[in-house]
Motif scaffolding. Structure first.
Motif, PDB file in Angstrom:
ATOM      1  N   UNK A   3     -38.141-107.450 -40.390  1.00  0.00           N
ATOM      2  CA  UNK A   3     -37.474-107.423 -39.088  1.00  0.00           C
ATOM      3  C   UNK A   3     -35.943-107.435 -39.191  1.00  0.00           C
ATOM      4  N   UNK A   4     -35.394-108.166 -40.154  1.00  0.00           N
ATOM      5  CA  UNK A   4     -33.941-108.142 -40.364  1.00  0.00           C
ATOM      6  C   UNK A   4     -33.483-106.764 -40.830  1.00  0.00           C
ATOM      7  N   UNK A   5     -34.272-106.163 -41.716  1.00  0.00           N
ATOM      8  CA  UNK A   5     -33.919-104.842 -42.238  1.00  0.00           C
ATOM      9  C   UNK A   5     -33.980-103.786 -41.133  1.00  0.00           C
ATOM     10  N   UNK A   6     -34.992-103.886 -40.283  1.00  0.00           N
ATOM     11  CA  UNK A   6     -35.100-102.934 -39.174  1.00  0.00           C
ATOM     12  C   UNK A   6     -33.918-103.067 -38.228  1.00  0.00           C
ATOM     13  N   UNK A   7     -33.510-104.297 -37.934  1.00  0.00           N
ATOM     14  CA  UNK A   7     -32.353-104.511 -37.066  1.00  0.00           C
ATOM     15  C   UNK A   7     -31.097-103.919 -37.688  1.00  0.00           C
ATOM     16  N   UNK A   8     -30.983-104.048 -39.005  1.00  0.00           N
ATOM     17  CA  UNK A   8     -29.834-103.493 -39.724  1.00  0.00           C
ATOM     18  C   UNK A   8     -29.790-101.978 -39.612  1.00  0.00           C
ATOM     19  N   UNK A   9     -30.907-101.339 -39.937  1.00  0.00           N
ATOM     20  CA  UNK A   9     -30.969 -99.877 -39.888  1.00  0.00           C
ATOM     21  C   UNK A   9     -30.762 -99.358 -38.470  1.00  0.00           C
ATOM     22  N   UNK A  10     -31.269-100.076 -37.506  1.00  0.00           N
ATOM     23  CA  UNK A  10     -31.138 -99.608 -36.128  1.00  0.00           C
ATOM     24  C   UNK A  10     -29.718 -99.768 -35.604  1.00  0.00           C
ATOM     25  N   UNK A  11     -28.975-100.741 -36.097  1.00  0.00           N
ATOM     26  CA  UNK A  11     -27.542-100.809 -35.788  1.00  0.00           C
ATOM     27  C   UNK A  11     -26.830 -99.576 -36.347  1.00  0.00           C
ATOM     28  N   UNK A  12     -27.186 -99.219 -37.573  1.00  0.00           N
ATOM     29  CA  UNK A  12     -26.567 -98.064 -38.208  1.00  0.00           C
ATOM     30  C   UNK A  12     -26.944 -96.775 -37.484  1.00  0.00           C
ATOM     31  N   UNK A  13     -28.204 -96.676 -37.080  1.00  0.00           N
ATOM     32  CA  UNK A  13     -28.653 -95.472 -36.370  1.00  0.00           C
ATOM     33  C   UNK A  13     -28.004 -95.389 -34.982  1.00  0.00           C
ATOM     34  N   UNK A  14     -27.889 -96.524 -34.308  1.00  0.00           N
ATOM     35  CA  UNK A  14     -27.270 -96.532 -32.987  1.00  0.00           C
ATOM     36  C   UNK A  14     -25.822 -96.059 -33.055  1.00  0.00           C
ATOM     37  N   UNK A  15     -25.121 -96.447 -34.134  1.00  0.00           N
ATOM     38  CA  UNK A  15     -23.730 -96.026 -34.304  1.00  0.00           C
ATOM     39  C   UNK A  15     -23.609 -94.519 -34.468  1.00  0.00           C
ATOM     40  N   UNK A  16     -24.705 -93.875 -34.827  1.00  0.00           N
ATOM     41  CA  UNK A  16     -24.733 -92.426 -35.018  1.00  0.00           C
ATOM     42  C   UNK A  16     -25.471 -91.715 -33.882  1.00  0.00           C
ATOM     43  N   UNK A  17     -25.819 -92.475 -32.849  1.00  0.00           N
ATOM     44  CA  UNK A  17     -26.479 -91.880 -31.702  1.00  0.00           C
ATOM     45  C   UNK A  17     -27.943 -91.574 -31.912  1.00  0.00           C
ATOM     46  N   UNK A  18     -28.558 -92.199 -32.918  1.00  0.00           N
ATOM     47  CA  UNK A  18     -29.970 -91.952 -33.222  1.00  0.00           C
ATOM     48  C   UNK A  18     -30.850 -93.017 -32.588  1.00  0.00           C
ATOM     49  N   UNK A  19     -32.079 -92.657 -32.283  1.00  0.00           N
ATOM     50  CA  UNK A  19     -33.034 -93.595 -31.702  1.00  0.00           C
ATOM     51  C   UNK A  19     -33.448 -94.639 -32.733  1.00  0.00           C
ATOM     52  N   UNK A  20     -33.856 -95.812 -32.284  1.00  0.00           N
ATOM     53  CA  UNK A  20     -34.273 -96.855 -33.234  1.00  0.00           C
ATOM     54  C   UNK A  20     -35.546 -96.488 -33.981  1.00  0.00           C
ATOM     55  N   UNK A  23     -24.794-100.630 -45.170  1.00  0.00           N
ATOM     56  CA  UNK A  23     -26.057-101.353 -45.004  1.00  0.00           C
ATOM     57  C   UNK A  23     -25.872-102.833 -45.309  1.00  0.00           C
ATOM     58  N   UNK A  24     -25.267-103.144 -46.442  1.00  0.00           N
ATOM     59  CA  UNK A  24     -25.121-104.549 -46.846  1.00  0.00           C
ATOM     60  C   UNK A  24     -24.244-105.321 -45.872  1.00  0.00           C
ATOM     61  N   UNK A  25     -23.173-104.704 -45.408  1.00  0.00           N
ATOM     62  CA  UNK A  25     -22.289-105.376 -44.460  1.00  0.00           C
ATOM     63  C   UNK A  25     -22.996-105.628 -43.128  1.00  0.00           C
ATOM     64  N   UNK A  26     -23.797-104.657 -42.699  1.00  0.00           N
ATOM     65  CA  UNK A  26     -24.532-104.811 -41.443  1.00  0.00           C
ATOM     66  C   UNK A  26     -25.662-105.816 -41.601  1.00  0.00           C
ATOM     67  N   UNK A  27     -26.321-105.753 -42.740  1.00  0.00           N
ATOM     68  CA  UNK A  27     -27.402-106.697 -43.010  1.00  0.00           C
ATOM     69  C   UNK A  27     -26.891-108.135 -43.013  1.00  0.00           C
ATOM     70  N   UNK A  28     -25.683-108.353 -43.497  1.00  0.00           N
ATOM     71  CA  UNK A  28     -25.116-109.703 -43.513  1.00  0.00           C
ATOM     72  C   UNK A  28     -25.017-110.269 -42.097  1.00  0.00           C
ATOM     73  N   UNK A  29     -24.856-109.403 -41.111  1.00  0.00           N
ATOM     74  CA  UNK A  29     -24.798-109.839 -39.709  1.00  0.00           C
ATOM     75  C   UNK A  29     -26.188-110.216 -39.203  1.00  0.00           C
ATOM     76  N   UNK A  30     -27.187-109.455 -39.609  1.00  0.00           N
ATOM     77  CA  UNK A  30     -28.555-109.675 -39.129  1.00  0.00           C
ATOM     78  C   UNK A  30     -29.344-110.659 -39.989  1.00  0.00           C
ATOM     79  N   UNK A  31     -28.766-111.097 -41.078  1.00  0.00           N
ATOM     80  CA  UNK A  31     -29.451-111.921 -42.076  1.00  0.00           C
ATOM     81  C   UNK A  31     -30.085-113.169 -41.463  1.00  0.00           C
ATOM     82  N   UNK A  32     -31.402-113.288 -41.630  1.00  0.00           N
ATOM     83  CA  UNK A  32     -32.108-114.481 -41.198  1.00  0.00           C
ATOM     84  C   UNK A  32     -32.309-114.610 -39.698  1.00  0.00           C
TER      85      UNK A  32
END
Length: 230
Positions: free
Chosen positions: A31-48, A85-94
Motif C-alpha cells: 500500500x505504501x508503494x502504490x501510494x508512492x507510484x500514484x503520486x508519481x503518476x498523478x504528477x504526470x497526469x496519469x490515472x492511479x 521514487x525513493x524521495x516520494x516513498x519517504x513521504x508515504x513510508x509507513x
C-alpha cells in the motif's frame, strides 16, 4: 509446504537465529508503494494504479516498480526516476502498510523461545530504519542490514554472512526467510537454511518450487509450529 500447525513449543525448538527479508515477508508495504507510484503518476497526469497491479512487483525494488508504473519507458528506468521514487516513498513510508497478519504472533513465539531474529533487506537502510519505530521493532530486531549497508546486496550472500557474524552465529545455525528467489539464492550461497514466505509478493510466472528452498509456509501462523521450520 507446512502442514497443520501444532501449539508453539511442541514438535521441537525454533531455530536459534532467524533472519528475515522485510517487504513481502514481515511487512505488507505494497500500500505504501502504490501510494508512492500514484503520486508519481498523478504528477504526470496519469490515472492511479490498482494495488493488485503494484503488489507483484514490490519485492523487486524501486526500479522494477517504476518500470511497471511507467510501461512507456520500455523498462529503461533511469537513476532520476529511482531517486524520485525513493524521495516520494519517504513521504508515504509507513502511512498505509502494516505487518502481515500473524507476524507479531510468530515473532513473539520466537522471542519466547529465546530465538534471535533480525532483518536483511534490499531496501535502503535509512528507509528500513525509519520504519522500525512504527512497527515496534527498533529494539527487538537484533540486526538490520539494508541494500546499501555493505558492498553487496542479495542475492549475494555477504549481507547474510555479515549478519550471522555480527550476531555470533554460524551460518548453519541460521534460517533465512524471504518471498523472492534471490532470498533463497542468498541463503544457499551463505550456507543457511531457507524458507519461502508464500504469503509475499510474486509475479504470476514465479514458481517457488523451482527455488529449491528447504521449506515453505503458506502463512505466518504456520510458523508457530517449530516443526514447520527447516
Amino acid at each position: 509446504m507446512s502442514g497443520a500447525a501444532s501449539p508453539a513449543g511442541q514438535g521441537g525448538r525454533f531455530p536459534r537465529c532467524v533472519l528475515f527479508d522485510l517487504d513481502g515477508t514481515l511487512l505488507d508495504s505494497a500500500p505504501d508503494m502504490a501510494a508512492t507510484l500514484n503520486r508519481m503518476r498523478a504528477a504526470r497526469g496519469a490515472a492511479p494504479m490498482e494495488l493488485a497491479d503494484v503488489r507483484p512487483h514490490v519485492s523487486r525494488g524501486a526500479r522494477a516498480m517504476s518500470a511497471a508504473a511507467f510501461p512507456e519507458l520500455g523498462g529503461e528506468v533511469g537513476p532520476e526516476i529511482v531517486r524520485e521514487f525513493l524521495d516520494t516513498y519517504a513521504i508515504e513510508l509507513g502511512r498505509h502498510g502494516a505487518a502481515f497478519d500473524g507476524i507479531e504472533a510468530m515473532l513473539a513465539a520466537l522471542e519466547a523461545d529465546g530465538t534471535c531474529w533480525g532483518i536483511i533487506t534490499n531496501k535502503p537502510e535509512y528507509l528500513a530504519r525509519a520504519l522500525m519505530p512504527s512497527l515496534g521493532w527498533e529494539t527487538r530486531s537484533a540486526v538490520l542490514i539494508g541494500g546499501d549497508s555493505l558492498a553487496e546486496r542479495k542475492p549475494h550472500p555477504l549481507p547474510l554472512l555479515h549478519a550471522a557474524a555480527q550476531l555470533g552465529f554460524a551460518p548453519a545455525d541460521c534460517v533465512y526467510v524471504g518471498d523472492d528467489e534471490r532470498d533463497i539464492l542468498a541463503a544457499r550461497a551463505a550456507g543457511m537454511r531457507s524458507l519461502v514466505a508464500l504469503w509475499g509478493y510474486r509475479l504470476q510466472h514465479d514458481d517457488p518450487l523451482t527455488w529449491q528452498a528447504d521449506a515453505m509456509a503458506d502463512a505466518p501462523r504456520d510458523l508457530l509450529d517449530p516443526a514447520a521450520w527447516p
